[in-house]
Design a protein around this motif. Structure first.
Motif, PDB file in Angstrom:
ATOM      1  N   HIS A   1       6.964  -1.046  -7.472  1.00  0.00           N
ATOM      2  CA  HIS A   1       6.203  -1.497  -6.306  1.00  0.00           C
ATOM      3  C   HIS A   1       5.105  -2.413  -6.830  1.00  0.00           C
ATOM      4  CE1 HIS A   1       8.344   1.301  -3.825  1.00  0.00           C
ATOM      5  NE2 HIS A   1       7.988   2.299  -4.604  1.00  0.00           N
TER       6      HIS A   1
ATOM      7  N   LEU B   1       2.130  -5.361  -6.157  1.00  0.00           N
ATOM      8  CA  LEU B   1       1.161  -5.939  -5.229  1.00  0.00           C
ATOM      9  C   LEU B   1       0.491  -7.106  -5.943  1.00  0.00           C
ATOM     10  CD1 LEU B   1      -0.088  -5.281  -2.410  1.00  0.00           C
ATOM     11  CD2 LEU B   1      -1.841  -3.996  -3.623  1.00  0.00           C
TER      12      LEU B   1
ATOM     13  N   HIS C   1      -9.038   4.297  -5.626  1.00  0.00           N
ATOM     14  CA  HIS C   1      -8.324   3.477  -4.634  1.00  0.00           C
ATOM     15  C   HIS C   1      -9.177   2.356  -4.023  1.00  0.00           C
ATOM     16  CE1 HIS C   1      -5.453   2.314  -1.615  1.00  0.00           C
ATOM     17  NE2 HIS C   1      -6.360   2.514  -0.699  1.00  0.00           N
TER      18      HIS C   1
ATOM     19  N   LYS D   1      -8.536  -1.618  -4.380  1.00  0.00           N
ATOM     20  CA  LYS D   1      -8.361  -2.441  -3.165  1.00  0.00           C
ATOM     21  C   LYS D   1      -9.294  -3.654  -3.202  1.00  0.00           C
ATOM     22  CE  LYS D   1      -6.824  -1.706   0.982  1.00  0.00           C
ATOM     23  NZ  LYS D   1      -5.544  -2.167   1.370  1.00  0.00           N
TER      24      LYS D   1
ATOM     25  N   PHE E   1       2.088   0.403  -8.880  1.00  0.00           N
ATOM     26  CA  PHE E   1       1.786   1.833  -8.748  1.00  0.00           C
ATOM     27  C   PHE E   1       3.033   2.621  -9.079  1.00  0.00           C
ATOM     28  CE2 PHE E   1       1.453   5.908  -6.586  1.00  0.00           C
ATOM     29  CZ  PHE E   1       0.156   6.299  -6.897  1.00  0.00           C
TER      30      PHE E   1
ATOM     31  N   ALA F   1       5.729   7.934   0.593  1.00  0.00           N
ATOM     32  CA  ALA F   1       5.501   6.521   0.255  1.00  0.00           C
ATOM     33  C   ALA F   1       6.824   5.842  -0.094  1.00  0.00           C
ATOM     34  CB  ALA F   1       4.509   6.409  -0.891  1.00  0.00           C
TER      35      ALA F   1
ATOM     36  N   ALA G   1       8.788   2.892   1.791  1.00  0.00           N
ATOM     37  CA  ALA G   1       9.220   1.693   1.061  1.00  0.00           C
ATOM     38  C   ALA G   1      10.600   1.232   1.519  1.00  0.00           C
ATOM     39  CB  ALA G   1       9.233   1.962  -0.445  1.00  0.00           C
TER      40      ALA G   1
ATOM     41  N   LYS H   1       7.371  -0.613   3.994  1.00  0.00           N
ATOM     42  CA  LYS H   1       5.966  -0.276   4.271  1.00  0.00           C
ATOM     43  C   LYS H   1       5.341   0.597   3.168  1.00  0.00           C
ATOM     44  CE  LYS H   1       5.609  -1.870   8.687  1.00  0.00           C
ATOM     45  NZ  LYS H   1       5.392  -1.253   9.962  1.00  0.00           N
TER      46      LYS H   1
ATOM     47  N   TRP I   1       3.165  -0.118   0.658  1.00  0.00           N
ATOM     48  CA  TRP I   1       1.726  -0.254   0.432  1.00  0.00           C
ATOM     49  C   TRP I   1       0.910   0.234   1.624  1.00  0.00           C
ATOM     50  CZ3 TRP I   1       0.214  -0.418  -4.289  1.00  0.00           C
ATOM     51  CH2 TRP I   1       1.049  -0.973  -5.263  1.00  0.00           C
ATOM     52  N   GLU I   2       1.453   0.066   2.831  1.00  0.00           N
ATOM     53  CA  GLU I   2       0.744   0.565   4.016  1.00  0.00           C
ATOM     54  C   GLU I   2       0.649   2.094   3.971  1.00  0.00           C
ATOM     55  OE1 GLU I   2       2.777  -3.301   5.312  1.00  0.00           O
ATOM     56  OE2 GLU I   2       3.181  -1.680   3.927  1.00  0.00           O
TER      57      GLU I   2
ATOM     58  N   HIS J   1       0.972   3.970   1.197  1.00  0.00           N
ATOM     59  CA  HIS J   1       0.153   4.241   0.006  1.00  0.00           C
ATOM     60  C   HIS J   1      -1.335   4.223   0.373  1.00  0.00           C
ATOM     61  CE1 HIS J   1      -1.081   3.472  -4.263  1.00  0.00           C
ATOM     62  NE2 HIS J   1      -1.941   2.635  -3.718  1.00  0.00           N
ATOM     63  N   ASP J   2      -1.763   3.161   1.040  1.00  0.00           N
ATOM     64  CA  ASP J   2      -3.175   3.025   1.396  1.00  0.00           C
ATOM     65  C   ASP J   2      -3.598   4.111   2.381  1.00  0.00           C
ATOM     66  OD1 ASP J   2      -3.192   0.798  -0.215  1.00  0.00           O
ATOM     67  OD2 ASP J   2      -3.409  -0.655   1.406  1.00  0.00           O
TER      68      ASP J   2
END
Length: 169
Positions: free
Chosen positions: A12, A14, A38, A42, A56, A75, A79, A83, A85-86, A88-89
């Motif tokens: 994954h 980013l 986190h 970010k 990650f 998560a 994926a 989604k 990262w959405e 994950h966050d």
């Protein structure tokens, strides 16, 4: 210690997939130190994301954190619907409320296909992926979370130390 295996398209990623600087985090969604890291990561990605490839990998410390592995699976299931990262966050941002119910609530808020999401949570391939991340962490000398690697080398320090070093470059 160096990172095994190297970062690949299976990870994954980013930020800038072609960046010269690669940061890998082995993290546990229920670990308070990962939760504290986190927002720092970010912010770092918001400022420097064009210069960084951030990865990650799951390292759930299940004995201490009973929701770490369910969160990792959630998560990974997200994926499969694009989604990661959405999810994950959202997990990290609601870490103090972490539960099976929260994971389902987040999936609904992300407008995931719920029957697919629930069936993917039971998917052996996702279990294997989380276990594979964990094993790669063990091979790479990870013994706690979060553990960071910078360009394949284990980094002695936390997220705030990473930001400091990046600020100097």
């Amino acid at each position: 210690m160096s990172l095994k295996p190297k970062v690949s398209n299976a990870d994954h990623i980013l930020g800038n997939g072609q960046a010269d600087l690669t940061i890998v985090e082995y993290g546990d969604y229920q670990c308070p130190h990962c939760g504290a890291a986190h927002p720092i990561i970010k912010e770092m990605m918001a400022e420097l994301g064009s210069q960084i490839r951030f990865v990650f990998r799951n390292f759930p410390l299940s004995e201490m954190h009973p929701y770490a592995k369910p969160a990792a699976l959630a998560a990974e299931a997200a994926a499969l619907q694009g989604k990661f990262w959405e999810m994950h966050d959202a997990i990290f941002e609601n870490q103090n409320l972490l539960s099976e119910r929260l994971l389902l609530d987040i999936a609904e808020q992300l407008d995931l296909d719920m029957p697919k999401f629930k069936s993917d949570l039971q998917n052996e391939a996702l279990q294997d992926r989380v276990d594979g991340d964990f094993e790669s962490g063990m091979l790479s000398g990870v013994n706690g979370t979060p553990t960071f690697f910078v360009n394949g080398q284990k980094f002695d320090g936390g997220a705030e130390d990473l930001v400091q070093i990046l600020g100097e470059n």
